[in-house]
Design a protein around this motif. Structure first.
Motif, PDB file in Angstrom:
ATOM      1  N   CYS A   1     -38.367  11.798 -26.363  1.00  0.00           N
ATOM      2  CA  CYS A   1     -37.750  11.673 -27.683  1.00  0.00           C
ATOM      3  C   CYS A   1     -36.515  10.784 -27.584  1.00  0.00           C
ATOM      4  CB  CYS A   1     -37.371  13.052 -28.220  1.00  0.00           C
ATOM      5  SG  CYS A   1     -36.552  12.988 -29.827  1.00  0.00           S
ATOM      6  N   ARG A   2     -36.670   9.543 -27.999  1.00  0.00           N
ATOM      7  CA  ARG A   2     -35.545   8.605 -28.035  1.00  0.00           C
ATOM      8  C   ARG A   2     -35.597   7.868 -29.368  1.00  0.00           C
ATOM      9  NH1 ARG A   2     -37.565   7.185 -22.694  1.00  0.00           N
ATOM     10  NH2 ARG A   2     -36.367   8.282 -21.069  1.00  0.00           N
ATOM     11  N   ILE A   3     -35.002   8.443 -30.370  1.00  0.00           N
ATOM     12  CA  ILE A   3     -34.989   7.847 -31.706  1.00  0.00           C
ATOM     13  C   ILE A   3     -33.937   6.745 -31.731  1.00  0.00           C
ATOM     14  CG2 ILE A   3     -34.605   8.298 -34.161  1.00  0.00           C
ATOM     15  CD1 ILE A   3     -35.327  11.273 -33.493  1.00  0.00           C
ATOM     16  N   PRO A   4     -34.315   5.510 -32.035  1.00  0.00           N
ATOM     17  CA  PRO A   4     -33.342   4.414 -32.017  1.00  0.00           C
ATOM     18  C   PRO A   4     -32.172   4.674 -32.964  1.00  0.00           C
ATOM     19  CG  PRO A   4     -35.576   3.556 -32.209  1.00  0.00           C
ATOM     20  CD  PRO A   4     -35.664   5.041 -32.412  1.00  0.00           C
ATOM     21  N   VAL A   5     -30.989   4.342 -32.508  1.00  0.00           N
ATOM     22  CA  VAL A   5     -29.760   4.483 -33.293  1.00  0.00           C
ATOM     23  C   VAL A   5     -29.108   3.115 -33.375  1.00  0.00           C
ATOM     24  CG1 VAL A   5     -27.495   5.603 -33.389  1.00  0.00           C
ATOM     25  CG2 VAL A   5     -29.484   6.884 -32.593  1.00  0.00           C
ATOM     26  N   SER A   6     -28.531   2.786 -34.523  1.00  0.00           N
ATOM     27  CA  SER A   6     -28.061   1.418 -34.766  1.00  0.00           C
ATOM     28  C   SER A   6     -26.909   0.978 -33.870  1.00  0.00           C
ATOM     29  CB  SER A   6     -27.653   1.256 -36.232  1.00  0.00           C
ATOM     30  OG  SER A   6     -26.574   2.123 -36.549  1.00  0.00           O
ATOM     31  N   SER A   7     -26.140   1.917 -33.356  1.00  0.00           N
ATOM     32  CA  SER A   7     -24.988   1.557 -32.527  1.00  0.00           C
ATOM     33  C   SER A   7     -24.503   2.778 -31.759  1.00  0.00           C
ATOM     34  CB  SER A   7     -23.848   1.024 -33.398  1.00  0.00           C
ATOM     35  OG  SER A   7     -23.292   2.074 -34.179  1.00  0.00           O
ATOM     36  N   PRO A   8     -23.647   2.571 -30.763  1.00  0.00           N
ATOM     37  CA  PRO A   8     -22.990   3.730 -30.148  1.00  0.00           C
ATOM     38  C   PRO A   8     -22.162   4.470 -31.200  1.00  0.00           C
ATOM     39  CG  PRO A   8     -22.640   1.733 -28.846  1.00  0.00           C
ATOM     40  CD  PRO A   8     -23.226   1.302 -30.147  1.00  0.00           C
ATOM     41  N   LEU A   9     -21.838   5.715 -30.931  1.00  0.00           N
ATOM     42  CA  LEU A   9     -21.038   6.512 -31.851  1.00  0.00           C
ATOM     43  C   LEU A   9     -19.637   6.734 -31.302  1.00  0.00           C
ATOM     44  CD1 LEU A   9     -24.085   7.398 -32.542  1.00  0.00           C
ATOM     45  CD2 LEU A   9     -23.028   9.438 -33.504  1.00  0.00           C
ATOM     46  N   SER A  10     -18.681   6.748 -32.188  1.00  0.00           N
ATOM     47  CA  SER A  10     -17.339   7.166 -31.803  1.00  0.00           C
ATOM     48  C   SER A  10     -17.321   8.692 -31.771  1.00  0.00           C
ATOM     49  CB  SER A  10     -16.312   6.661 -32.814  1.00  0.00           C
ATOM     50  OG  SER A  10     -16.444   7.360 -34.049  1.00  0.00           O
TER      51      SER A  10
END
Length: 218
Positions: A162-171
Motif C-alpha cells: 500500500c503506497r498511495i501517491p502523495v503530491s509532496s512531502p508533508l510538514s
C-alpha cells in the motif's frame, strides 16, 4: 519560503508544546537534531533510538515496542502515538517518516469508564464500529521509482504494497492537522503556524500525475 531543518524542528517543538497545553498529550519526547558528516542533518526523537521491527510482527506487538521504547513525539490521551522524523542532505529533504499508531485498546477506559462516557472527544473513539488503522506518510528520495514506489506516499494499515501517491512531502503541521481533523475533532487543536510559508514542492513523478493520488494543501 522553503522548509528547512530549522523550520521543521521548530514546528515539531511548537506542535508538541501546543498538544500538551491543550491537554491532548499525556507523554512527549521533544525532537532532537543531529548533523552527520557535515552534509546530512536529521530530526529524530529525543532519548530514543530507532526500533527494529519485523514486517510480519502483529500490530499490537509493534505498538507495544514503540510505547516501551518511547519511540514517539507525542502520546495522545487515547494512547495513540505520533512520530515525526526527517532527513535532509545539503539543505534539501531526502526522507521523512510520519506515523500515527492508534492504541490497540483503551486501558484507562476499561479501568475508569466514568472519565470518558460523557466526553465528546471519545464519541468516535468508543464507537464499536471503529477500526484501528495505523497511518504512515513516507518520503524517500533515494528509494523512489515511478508508480511502484512514489517519492511521497501514504500507507494505510500494515499492507506491504500500500503506497498511495502523495503530491509532496508533508510538514509536521500538515501531518498533525490531517490526523486531528480526520480522527478526532478539528476544534480540539489550535496551532498558529504560517503553513503557507512552509509547504514542500510537488514530488510526483510524471507517470503518477494521472493516477488517483492525495494532494497536500496548506
Amino acid at each position: 519560503m522553503t522548509n528547512t531543518v530549522k523550520t521543521i524542528y521548530k514546528q515539531i517543538t511548537k506542535i508538541t508544546t501546543d498538544l500538551i497545553l491543550q491537554s491532548l498529550a499525556v507523554s512527549e519526547n521533544y525532537p532532537s537534531y543531529n548533523k552527520i558528516n557535515g552534509n546530512q542533518e536529521e530530526i529524530n526523537i529525543t532519548s530514543s533510538g530507532r526500533v527494529n521491527l519485523n514486517r510480519s510482527m502483529p500490530y499490537e506487538e509493534k505498538y507495544n515496542i514503540f510505547l516501551e521504547n518511547k519511540f514517539y513525539n507525542v502520546k495522545l490521551i487515547d494512547g495513540a502515538l505520533l512520530g515525526m522524523l526527517y532527513t535532509f542532505f545539503q539543505g534539501k529533504i531526502t526522507k521523512h517518516m510520519l506515523f500515527y499508531f492508534p492504541a490497540p485498546h483503551l486501558e484507562d477506559f476499561q479501568n475508569h469508564p466514568e472519565l470518558y462516557i460523557e466526553d465528546d472527544l471519545y464519541a468516535d473513539i468508543l464507537d464499536k464500529e471503529r477500526i484501528l488503522a495505523p497511518i504512515r506518510f513516507d518520503y524517500d528520495l533515494n528509494a523512489a521509482k515511478p508508480v511502484e514506489h512514489p517519492r511521497a506516499h501514504l500507507t494505510l494499515g500494515q499492507y506491504k504494497h500500500c503506497r498511495i501517491p502523495v503530491s509532496s512531502p508533508l510538514s509536521p503541521y500538515q501531518f498533525v492537522i490531517f490526523i486531528i481533523r480526520n480522527f478526532y475533532s478539528s476544534e480540539l487543536f489550535q496551532c498558529n503556524i504560517n503553513v503557507r510559508d512552509g509547504k514542500f514542492e510537488e514530488s510526483l513523478f510524471e507517470e503518477e500525475k494521472s493516477l488517483t493520488h492525495l494532494h497536500i494543501g496548506y
